[in-house]
Design an enzyme around this catalytic site. Sequence first.
Site, PDB file in Angstrom:
ATOM      1  N   GLU A 199      17.730  -4.745   3.339  1.00 54.56           N
ATOM      2  CA  GLU A 199      18.046  -5.538   4.520  1.00 54.56           C
ATOM      3  C   GLU A 199      18.773  -4.626   5.501  1.00 54.56           C
ATOM      4  OE1 GLU A 199      19.038 -10.003   4.150  1.00 54.56           O
ATOM      5  OE2 GLU A 199      20.148  -9.031   2.528  1.00 54.56           O
ATOM      6  N   GLU A 228      16.942 -13.791  -6.165  1.00 55.23           N
ATOM      7  CA  GLU A 228      16.535 -13.059  -4.957  1.00 55.23           C
ATOM      8  C   GLU A 228      16.932 -11.601  -5.118  1.00 55.23           C
ATOM      9  OE1 GLU A 228      17.927 -12.606  -0.287  1.00 55.23           O
ATOM     10  OE2 GLU A 228      17.958 -14.606  -1.183  1.00 55.23           O
TER      11      GLU A 228
END
Length: 634
Positions: free
Chosen positions: A503, A498
């Site tokens: 974010e 990932e």
Amino acid sequence: MKKLVIAAMMLAATGVTAMCAVTPPIVNGEVFPDTEGNHINAHGGAIMEHDGTYYWYGEHRGEGRPGKGQRGVACYTSTDLRNWTNRGIVLSVTDEADSPIEEGCIIERPKVIYCPATGRFVMWFHNELKGQGYAAAQAGVATSDNPLGPFKLSASSRVNPGIYPLNMSEADRARNWDGVELEWWTPEWYEAINQGMLNKRDHESGQMSRDMTVFVDDDGKAYHIYSAEENLTLNIAELDSTYERHTGRYIRIFPGGHNEAPAIFKKDGTYWMITSGCTGWAPNTARLMRADSIMGTWTQLPNPCVGPDADITFGGQSTYIMPHEGGFTFMADIWNPKDLGNSRHIWLPIEFRSDGTPYIMGRERGEASGDEAWRMVWSDEFDRDGKPDPKIWSYENGFVRNHELQWYQPENANCRDGLLVIEARSENRPNPTYSADANDWRKSRKTIDYTSACVKTQGTKDMLYGRLDVRARIPVGGGSWPAIWLLGEKQPWPSCGEIDVMEYYRINGEPHILANAAWGTDKPYQAKWNSQRIPYSHFTDTDPLWAEKFHIWRMDWDEENIKLYLDGELLNIIPLSSTVNGKQGNGTNPFTSPQYLLLNLAIGGDNGGTPDPECFPMKYEIDYVRLYEPAARK
């Protein structure tokens, strides 16, 4: 749709602060031709922008030793920083006997600045008198009403005669060094240099001025920065409002440090300076210095260069740091003492770590470079109305992960006004998967209280190496958890790998922007993380309106590293040598296989925090997604 696999070879220019209207190329020691095809003979110089034209001033060099064949200061002009026209010699040496710039003199490090108080262009340079080698160590000043000259010499002399530096103590000013002889490089000698022995020696005649630069601060004050005291100490001297004379205010920094080739810039209120050591024509390790005030205390940091030949500044020596639209470019010369006119140029972008420290990434000789080295192979500009392109984008559905509060559905992702808008809404309707006796949190919720969308390129546009650019405006209200991220498909999470290009969520109640990667361990569903968590205040302290603007998140991914950027600022470097899966992933490396892209706006859950009802509906706006591969790859 056929999957697209992208390979990358290098980084391209990047930066943050907009100054010039165009971005320079990367130059890496190859011939840098002018518009007539001749290598640009402008060395140790700098670039000035005036009325939309860029003026590159530098030493015109002949073959062989310094001074031989030197005609003066050359100038080249450009409107795009890439195509340069030779405008000839703008400050000429003269056949006038005993002139400070008599033919045979040595003119080095010319820098030109425009003075708004006088309307004149002012050139400063290091000047050595004919027949004296490097003994004169004078600062030359020439002026012109036209950036193309001719410049007329107005002065050539030592600096600030009869004046002590501001940061020299009364005790050191009072010391008497007459008749004192010390062996160089001994502790006693270093202490004497620190106390100002050579500054006192040159007190009456003025301080030596060798390698130098000039800098105009954002308050309009200008400074002359030069190597003094036999190149052992740097001086920073204030200029008056004409930029042609010193005010008498100056400081000494790093006495005994043996610094030359100073190049300075300012970013976010911090002054940064790159210098070299003193090893003649041979390259050496660069030095990085910082200060909060230009006339204040300076500290030295480690070598700012990384990559091939970082320990010798990529074979070059600093000359100037050029501000431009993308940020800052480091300019250096690869000196060729046998043919100085054929000395080569280095132009490399200055990048920034998450703590704001600058660094310069080197490249192998002959490697393709610059933005022109990248070829865009796919993009979505979202210039359609309605749903995003179904040939590219699919959707997640329902409650998916991290105990998030939103129900994902396609209805919340739409294109309008050239943007992909992912909208989170506060709703109240039954959960169609509800089961009273369910243990799965996805099914144990009676109602759907929020909806949002997650779009993905799974099965359509995969990426392996290359560059990814996403320009977006993110929501920062309570409960928001927007992301730009990638996943692999070959194994279950986290062994699939990932990459979180972006974010945003709260950590202990404080908002942060994150740049991460995760991979597998020996235990199922337990990840190993390489995470950088940058407080949101890091961005808003500089720009209180940060949240109202679009920003560019970027990933550069090659066989060695994943590098994650925000508006040109390096947030995280993830070496692929460290991203090897544990037993669950059979020791594979997930970041040597393709990954697909996801764009989503989550609400609450494990990291999003408590939703603020006043923030809904909440919009996450994506302007474009662009993928690149090296232009040399067909």
